[in-house]
Scaffold this motif. Structure first.
Motif, PDB file in Angstrom:
ATOM      1  N   ALA A  43       0.639  -1.270  -0.032  1.00  0.00           N
ATOM      2  CA  ALA A  43      -0.128  -0.101  -0.351  1.00  0.00           C
ATOM      3  C   ALA A  43       1.041   1.343  -0.159  1.00  0.00           C
ATOM      4  O   ALA A  43       2.091   1.279   0.746  1.00  0.00           O
ATOM      5  N   GLY A  44       0.366   2.053  -1.046  1.00  0.00           N
ATOM      6  CA  GLY A  44       1.282   3.831  -1.020  1.00  0.00           C
ATOM      7  C   GLY A  44       1.967   3.074  -2.487  1.00  0.00           C
ATOM      8  O   GLY A  44       1.678   3.961  -2.555  1.00  0.00           O
ATOM      9  N   VAL A  45       3.024   2.438  -2.343  1.00  0.00           N
ATOM     10  CA  VAL A  45       3.693   1.858  -3.074  1.00  0.00           C
ATOM     11  C   VAL A  45       3.048   1.814  -4.593  1.00  0.00           C
ATOM     12  O   VAL A  45       3.190   2.533  -5.875  1.00  0.00           O
ATOM     13  N   ARG A 100      -0.433  17.969  -7.933  1.00  0.00           N
ATOM     14  CA  ARG A 100      -0.400  16.564  -7.977  1.00  0.00           C
ATOM     15  C   ARG A 100       0.908  16.319  -7.142  1.00  0.00           C
ATOM     16  O   ARG A 100      -0.148  14.885  -6.471  1.00  0.00           O
ATOM     17  N   VAL A 101       1.466  15.945  -7.256  1.00  0.00           N
ATOM     18  CA  VAL A 101       2.737  15.009  -6.416  1.00  0.00           C
ATOM     19  C   VAL A 101       2.483  15.717  -5.188  1.00  0.00           C
ATOM     20  O   VAL A 101       2.562  14.417  -3.967  1.00  0.00           O
ATOM     21  N   ASN A 102       2.210  17.035  -4.832  1.00  0.00           N
ATOM     22  CA  ASN A 102       1.791  17.409  -3.600  1.00  0.00           C
ATOM     23  C   ASN A 102       0.897  16.504  -2.965  1.00  0.00           C
ATOM     24  O   ASN A 102       0.706  16.263  -1.820  1.00  0.00           O
ATOM     25  N   ASP A 103      -0.307  16.504  -3.533  1.00  0.00           N
ATOM     26  CA  ASP A 103      -2.171  16.254  -3.498  1.00  0.00           C
ATOM     27  C   ASP A 103      -1.419  14.693  -2.758  1.00  0.00           C
ATOM     28  O   ASP A 103      -1.844  14.277  -1.904  1.00  0.00           O
ATOM     29  N   LEU A 104      -0.826  13.977  -3.791  1.00  0.00           N
ATOM     30  CA  LEU A 104      -0.439  11.900  -2.897  1.00  0.00           C
ATOM     31  C   LEU A 104       0.501  12.224  -1.969  1.00  0.00           C
ATOM     32  O   LEU A 104       0.252  11.655  -1.722  1.00  0.00           O
ATOM     33  N   PHE A 121      -2.570  12.611  -0.093  1.00  0.00           N
ATOM     34  CA  PHE A 121      -3.477  11.151   0.209  1.00  0.00           C
ATOM     35  C   PHE A 121      -2.527  10.601   0.983  1.00  0.00           C
ATOM     36  O   PHE A 121      -3.207   9.516   2.208  1.00  0.00           O
ATOM     37  N   LEU A 122      -1.333   9.982   0.951  1.00  0.00           N
ATOM     38  CA  LEU A 122       0.019   9.364   1.360  1.00  0.00           C
ATOM     39  C   LEU A 122       0.049   9.248   2.707  1.00  0.00           C
ATOM     40  O   LEU A 122      -0.394   8.151   3.946  1.00  0.00           O
ATOM     41  N   GLN A 181      -2.244  11.299   4.712  1.00  0.00           N
ATOM     42  CA  GLN A 181      -3.656  10.750   4.924  1.00  0.00           C
ATOM     43  C   GLN A 181      -4.265   8.886   5.800  1.00  0.00           C
ATOM     44  O   GLN A 181      -4.755   8.574   6.654  1.00  0.00           O
ATOM     45  N   GLY A 182      -3.524   8.216   4.555  1.00  0.00           N
ATOM     46  CA  GLY A 182      -3.524   6.653   4.899  1.00  0.00           C
ATOM     47  C   GLY A 182      -3.031   5.991   5.559  1.00  0.00           C
ATOM     48  O   GLY A 182      -2.999   5.124   5.355  1.00  0.00           O
ATOM     49  N   GLY A 183      -1.574   6.853   6.001  1.00  0.00           N
ATOM     50  CA  GLY A 183      -0.715   6.606   7.071  1.00  0.00           C
ATOM     51  C   GLY A 183       0.327   5.355   6.055  1.00  0.00           C
ATOM     52  O   GLY A 183       0.762   4.998   6.789  1.00  0.00           O
ATOM     53  N   MET A 184       0.254   5.847   5.347  1.00  0.00           N
ATOM     54  CA  MET A 184       1.541   5.606   4.273  1.00  0.00           C
ATOM     55  C   MET A 184       3.018   6.065   4.584  1.00  0.00           C
ATOM     56  O   MET A 184       3.914   5.293   4.269  1.00  0.00           O
ATOM     57  N   LEU A 185       2.406   7.328   4.622  1.00  0.00           N
ATOM     58  CA  LEU A 185       3.634   8.422   4.278  1.00  0.00           C
ATOM     59  C   LEU A 185       3.579   9.098   6.415  1.00  0.00           C
ATOM     60  O   LEU A 185       4.247   9.961   6.375  1.00  0.00           O
ATOM     61  N   ALA A 186       3.110   8.298   7.144  1.00  0.00           N
ATOM     62  CA  ALA A 186       3.526   8.482   8.126  1.00  0.00           C
ATOM     63  C   ALA A 186       4.598   8.536   8.784  1.00  0.00           C
ATOM     64  O   ALA A 186       5.067   7.504   8.184  1.00  0.00           O
TER      65      ALA A 186
END
Length: 189
Positions: free
Chosen positions: A84-86, A174-178, A181-182, A184-189
């Motif tokens: 997830a995330g990748v 778009r990259v900043n939004d990604l 998004f990541l 918020q989904g805990g994939m980049l926390a």
């Protein structure tokens, strides 16, 4: 991993769709567009006539577009096998930059993190194994580097073709939004 595809597609569509006036973000009001300077031609749901010559773009439904994305970028990037995330990061890059370029971005991110890998744009067993291993060790670091690689690529596009500068802010947004998004989904926390 259907949920991953659905969530990832939802992110992609936020950036790929044009809407009827007054209905921004409402998928019931997605319209076709033909942006000057964009070589794709007539486009709906992010699916363009240039890359999909046999598709009735004007009559394209969300379900049809979803299947095109699933059979295309999602499958070609082996997103069902990625963490997830990748999966979302490479899928979104593939939609926006092409499959080969998105795989190179992943490979360059792995290389920048000290892993011995060729940047050939082929998502073979070595790239897949290294991505899985690196994501299990430090997914945040891998995703951060993938986003950095993507930002650098956009800068190189504009350096090589200054008229594309009109797209740069949108690409970077778009990259900043990604990234958000990541996070918020805990994939980049």
């Amino acid at each position: 991993m259907t949920d991953h595809f659905t969530a990832s597609l939802g992110f992609v569509l936020r950036h790929e769709c044009a809407y009827a006036e007054g209905h921004d973000g409402d998928l019931a009001f997605v319209v076709t567009e033909d942006v000057p300077g964009d070589s794709g031609g007539l486009t709906k749901w992010g699916i363009d006539a240039a890359d999909h010559p046999g598709v009735d773009i004007a009559g394209l439904t969300l379900d049809q577009a979803s299947e095109i994305y699933r059979a295309g970028e999602w499958t070609e990037c082996k997103c069902d096998l990625l963490p997830a995330g990748v999966d979302t990061a490479i899928f979104d890059a593939a939609v926006n930059q092409g499959v080969k370029r998105s795989v190179k971005m992943l490979q360059q991110a792995l290389f920048q993190r000290g892993l011995p890998i060729a940047t050939d744009g082929e998502l073979g067993p070595i790239t897949l194994a290294l991505a899985l291993k690196e994501a299990s060790i430090d997914r945040r670091g891998l995703l951060t580097e993938m986003l950095a690689q993507r930002r650098q690529w956009y800068g190189r596009i504009v350096s090589g073709n200054p008229p594309d500068a009109k797209f740069l802010n949108g690409w970077l947004n778009r990259v900043n939004d990604l990234q958000a998004f990541l996070q918020q989904g805990g994939m980049l926390a």
